[in-house]
Scaffold this active site. Structure first.
Site, mmCIF file in Angstrom:
data_model
loop_
_atom_site.group_PDB
_atom_site.id
_atom_site.type_symbol
_atom_site.label_atom_id
_atom_site.label_comp_id
_atom_site.label_asym_id
_atom_site.label_seq_id
_atom_site.Cartn_x
_atom_site.Cartn_y
_atom_site.Cartn_z
ATOM 1 N N GLU A 110 0.776 -1.169 -0.390
ATOM 2 C CA GLU A 110 0.072 0.141 -0.095
ATOM 3 C C GLU A 110 1.060 1.057 0.012
ATOM 4 O O GLU A 110 1.763 1.347 0.649
ATOM 5 C CB GLU A 110 -1.079 0.365 1.174
ATOM 6 C CG GLU A 110 -1.609 1.475 1.316
ATOM 7 C CD GLU A 110 -3.319 0.870 2.109
ATOM 8 O OE1 GLU A 110 -2.752 0.126 2.855
ATOM 9 O OE2 GLU A 110 -3.366 2.442 2.384
ATOM 10 N N ASN A 168 -4.026 4.920 -2.142
ATOM 11 C CA ASN A 168 -6.002 5.441 -1.921
ATOM 12 C C ASN A 168 -6.258 7.086 -2.594
ATOM 13 O O ASN A 168 -5.224 7.345 -2.599
ATOM 14 C CB ASN A 168 -4.615 5.677 0.338
ATOM 15 C CG ASN A 168 -5.097 5.074 0.725
ATOM 16 O OD1 ASN A 168 -5.490 4.033 1.263
ATOM 17 N ND2 ASN A 168 -3.613 4.934 1.034
ATOM 18 N N GLU A 200 -8.444 2.262 -3.303
ATOM 19 C CA GLU A 200 -8.703 2.432 -2.189
ATOM 20 C C GLU A 200 -9.880 3.508 -1.877
ATOM 21 O O GLU A 200 -8.518 5.251 -2.119
ATOM 22 C CB GLU A 200 -8.045 1.988 -0.863
ATOM 23 C CG GLU A 200 -6.636 0.857 -1.578
ATOM 24 C CD GLU A 200 -6.406 0.153 0.161
ATOM 25 O OE1 GLU A 200 -6.157 1.537 1.534
ATOM 26 O OE2 GLU A 200 -5.127 -0.281 0.354
ATOM 27 N N ASP A 230 -11.934 1.019 2.315
ATOM 28 C CA ASP A 230 -11.003 0.814 3.168
ATOM 29 C C ASP A 230 -11.906 1.217 4.126
ATOM 30 O O ASP A 230 -13.034 2.043 4.418
ATOM 31 C CB ASP A 230 -9.729 1.898 2.972
ATOM 32 C CG ASP A 230 -8.690 2.747 2.986
ATOM 33 O OD1 ASP A 230 -7.961 1.085 3.998
ATOM 34 O OD2 ASP A 230 -7.800 3.303 3.006
ATOM 35 N N GLU A 287 -6.633 -5.133 8.875
ATOM 36 C CA GLU A 287 -5.739 -3.860 8.129
ATOM 37 C C GLU A 287 -5.133 -4.296 9.579
ATOM 38 O O GLU A 287 -6.000 -4.862 11.084
ATOM 39 C CB GLU A 287 -6.267 -2.692 7.904
ATOM 40 C CG GLU A 287 -7.229 -2.017 8.093
ATOM 41 C CD GLU A 287 -7.295 -0.714 7.911
ATOM 42 O OE1 GLU A 287 -6.956 -0.427 6.603
ATOM 43 O OE2 GLU A 287 -8.199 0.133 7.907
HETATM 44 O O1 G Z 1 -6.873 4.097 6.248
HETATM 45 P P1 G Z 1 -5.483 3.605 6.169
HETATM 46 O O2 G Z 1 -6.354 2.106 5.698
HETATM 47 O O3 G Z 1 -5.373 3.861 4.636
HETATM 48 O O4 G Z 1 -4.922 3.704 7.468
HETATM 49 C C1 G Z 1 -3.415 3.087 6.704
HETATM 50 C C2 G Z 1 -2.637 3.883 8.418
HETATM 51 O O5 G Z 1 -3.071 2.574 8.829
HETATM 52 C C3 G Z 1 -1.982 3.983 8.359
HETATM 53 O O6 G Z 1 -1.815 5.587 9.194
HETATM 54 C C4 G Z 1 -1.129 3.498 8.676
HETATM 55 O O7 G Z 1 0.385 3.789 9.395
HETATM 56 C C5 G Z 1 -1.872 2.585 9.639
HETATM 57 N N1 G Z 1 -0.858 1.303 10.395
HETATM 58 C C6 G Z 1 -0.789 0.422 9.040
HETATM 59 N N2 G Z 1 -0.620 -0.799 10.303
HETATM 60 C C7 G Z 1 -1.027 -0.135 11.358
HETATM 61 C C8 G Z 1 -0.755 -1.478 12.918
HETATM 62 O O8 G Z 1 -0.619 -2.328 12.760
HETATM 63 N N3 G Z 1 -1.393 -0.515 13.812
HETATM 64 C C9 G Z 1 -2.187 0.652 13.829
HETATM 65 N N4 G Z 1 -2.154 1.780 15.019
HETATM 66 N N5 G Z 1 -2.210 1.474 12.592
HETATM 67 C C10 G Z 1 -1.755 1.046 11.627
HETATM 68 O O1 G Z 2 0.048 6.723 6.794
HETATM 69 P P1 G Z 2 -1.179 7.078 7.397
HETATM 70 O O2 G Z 2 0.343 5.604 8.255
HETATM 71 O O3 G Z 2 -0.516 8.066 9.071
HETATM 72 O O4 G Z 2 -2.395 6.986 6.738
HETATM 73 C C1 G Z 2 -3.469 8.524 7.458
HETATM 74 C C2 G Z 2 -4.533 8.281 6.896
HETATM 75 O O5 G Z 2 -4.441 8.555 5.127
HETATM 76 C C3 G Z 2 -4.560 6.617 5.715
HETATM 77 O O6 G Z 2 -5.649 6.934 6.050
HETATM 78 C C4 G Z 2 -5.055 6.261 4.690
HETATM 79 O O7 G Z 2 -5.934 6.139 3.720
HETATM 80 C C5 G Z 2 -4.998 8.233 4.179
HETATM 81 N N1 G Z 2 -3.533 8.036 2.854
HETATM 82 C C6 G Z 2 -2.491 8.070 2.785
HETATM 83 N N2 G Z 2 -1.977 8.302 2.203
HETATM 84 C C7 G Z 2 -2.644 8.937 1.166
HETATM 85 C C8 G Z 2 -3.385 9.534 -0.383
HETATM 86 O O8 G Z 2 -2.315 9.485 -0.862
HETATM 87 N N3 G Z 2 -4.290 9.587 -0.482
HETATM 88 C C9 G Z 2 -5.215 9.846 0.390
HETATM 89 N N4 G Z 2 -7.040 10.645 -0.129
HETATM 90 N N5 G Z 2 -5.119 9.242 1.658
HETATM 91 C C10 G Z 2 -4.148 8.773 2.418
HETATM 92 MN MN MN Z 3 -5.484 2.277 2.879
#
Ligand code: G
Ligand code: G
Ligand code: MN
Length: 328
Positions: A110, A168, A200, A230, A287
């Site tokens: 991702e 995303n 996503e 997502d 996730e």
């Molecule tokens: O909403 P989205 O699924 O795109 O979010 C991915 C987010 O989840 C990112 O902020 C990433 O750093 C965080 N993340 C990924 N793996 C884990 C995990 O095992 N635990 C927690 N608390 N956050 C996670």
């Molecule tokens: O990266 P983290 O691990 O902190 O992610 C936090 C949130 O930000 C997640 O819910 C993820 O879906 C969103 N995010 C991360 N990268 C992108 C991106 O490139 N575009 C959008 N729209 N959301 C993102």
């Molecule tokens: Mn995501």
């Protein structure tokens, strides 16, 4: 009750556990309420106290719990600051692997946006996604990330074909009717088949604007991209929407996984989601997997693919390269 909570919070204790003879579902609710008050609650334990359960709680002491995001930390960026950061390539992709729960082999990557700010260091998306969106710059950043991800990771021959790449997308950026075509062009430019790419979309946004999602998602699917909902389970997409929208994957929100070991109802809810996914022939990804126990349980419940700190954290391209090399 609230006074007691405040006193406990002010005492700055590192962690608390709730002990009671109340019924489990009620204790779950009480624990959730206490956490919402900002208490570092490990969980609850029934009375009389069961030693195995106490050990389980204590084992959780070392684990990090979800800290509410500090909204105040997000600075109000000006359009000029954001545009300059875009112009100088400060938005970069980080990568978090997904993995096969059975074989523990990588099952995808991702792409997660990061801002390498020259003074503030690496900033997470909650510091800049909303700002980019409100200045209508999110589409540009998304395309820049996609291009870098394809050039940097999939561009290397040894990645090609082995990995599914997930990106995303914000539902609002689908307002720009040109975006799907631009994604197609970038994939074509790197000779990457869109079938290897999953887009996503967060469930909350999908649920709010299903008609907006329908047209763009259909367009993208027709070009071969796969589409994932997502944070599934938090956004109340109706079952009717699930039927009408051309999704290929459910990405189960990490809150369900996080409370798998602590909350009674998490397991049946997860089972129901996995069952729904399998009946709709949707791929399911869990996730936020942080513990080996959760990993084994999810696998036993029929989930095939996972993602989480247990397996790998989000990494920059160089770290990913080392991570991959260390695994071979
Ligand atoms: O909403 P989205 O699924 O795109 O979010 C991915 C987010 O989840 C990112 O902020 C990433 O750093 C965080 N993340 C990924 N793996 C884990 C995990 O095992 N635990 C927690 N608390 N956050 C996670
Ligand atoms: O990266 P983290 O691990 O902190 O992610 C936090 C949130 O930000 C997640 O819910 C993820 O879906 C969103 N995010 C991360 N990268 C992108 C991106 O490139 N575009 C959008 N729209 N959301 C993102
Ligand atoms: Mn995501």
């Amino acid at each position: 009750g609230l006074e007691l909570l405040a006193a406990v919070r002010d005492a700055g204790l590192p962690a608390l556990a709730l002990a009671s003879a109340m019924e489990p579902a009620l204790l779950d609710a009480a624990a959730a309420a206490a956490r919402a008050q900002g208490l570092p609650l490990l969980g609850w334990i029934e009375k009389p106290i069961n030693l195995a359960r106490l050990r389980e709680l204590l084992a959780r002491l070392g684990q990090a719990w979800a800290v509410p995001r500090d909204a105040a930390a997000a600075r109000a960026w000006t359009r000029a600051e954001l545009a300059a950061a875009l112009d100088t390539g400060q938005f970069v992709p980080f990568y978090q692997p997904k993995f096969d729960l059975d074989t523990r082999r990588p099952a995808g990557l991702e792409v997660l946006a990061r801002w390498r700010h020259p003074e503030l260091g690496v900033l997470a998306p909650d510091h800049f996604i909303d700002a980019l969106e409100s200045h209508d710059l999110l589409g540009r950043m998304t395309l820049a990330l996609f291009d870098q991800a394809l050039a940097g990771v999939l561009g290397r021959s040894r990645w090609r074909g082995t990995y599914d790449l997930a990106l995303n997308l914000s539902v609002r950026s689908l307002d720009d009717a040109a975006l799907p075509e631009q994604l197609v062009q970038i994939a074509r430019g790197h000779a990457v088949d869109p079938h290897c790419i999953t887009l996503e979309l967060t469930e909350t946004a999908v649920a709010r604007q299903p008609e907006r999602v329908q047209a763009a998602a259909t367009h993208l699917r027709l070009h071969g991209f796969r589409m994932s909902i997502d944070d599934f389970g938090t956004g109340y997409a109706s079952l009717a929407q699930l039927c009408a929208l051309p999704f290929t994957e459910l990405k189960i929100d990490r809150s369900f996984v996080a409370c798998l070991g602590t909350t009674h109802k998490a397991r049946p809810v997860l089972e129901a989601i996995l069952d729904l996914g399998s009946r709709l022939q949707l791929h399911t990804v869990a996730e936020g997997i942080e513990t080996e126990d959760d990993c084994l349980l999810l696998r036993a419940l029929g989930c095939r693919t996972g993602q989480g700190y247990l397996y790998a954290r989000p990494m920059d391209a160089a770290t990913l390269e080392q991570w991959q090399a260390a695994r071979c």
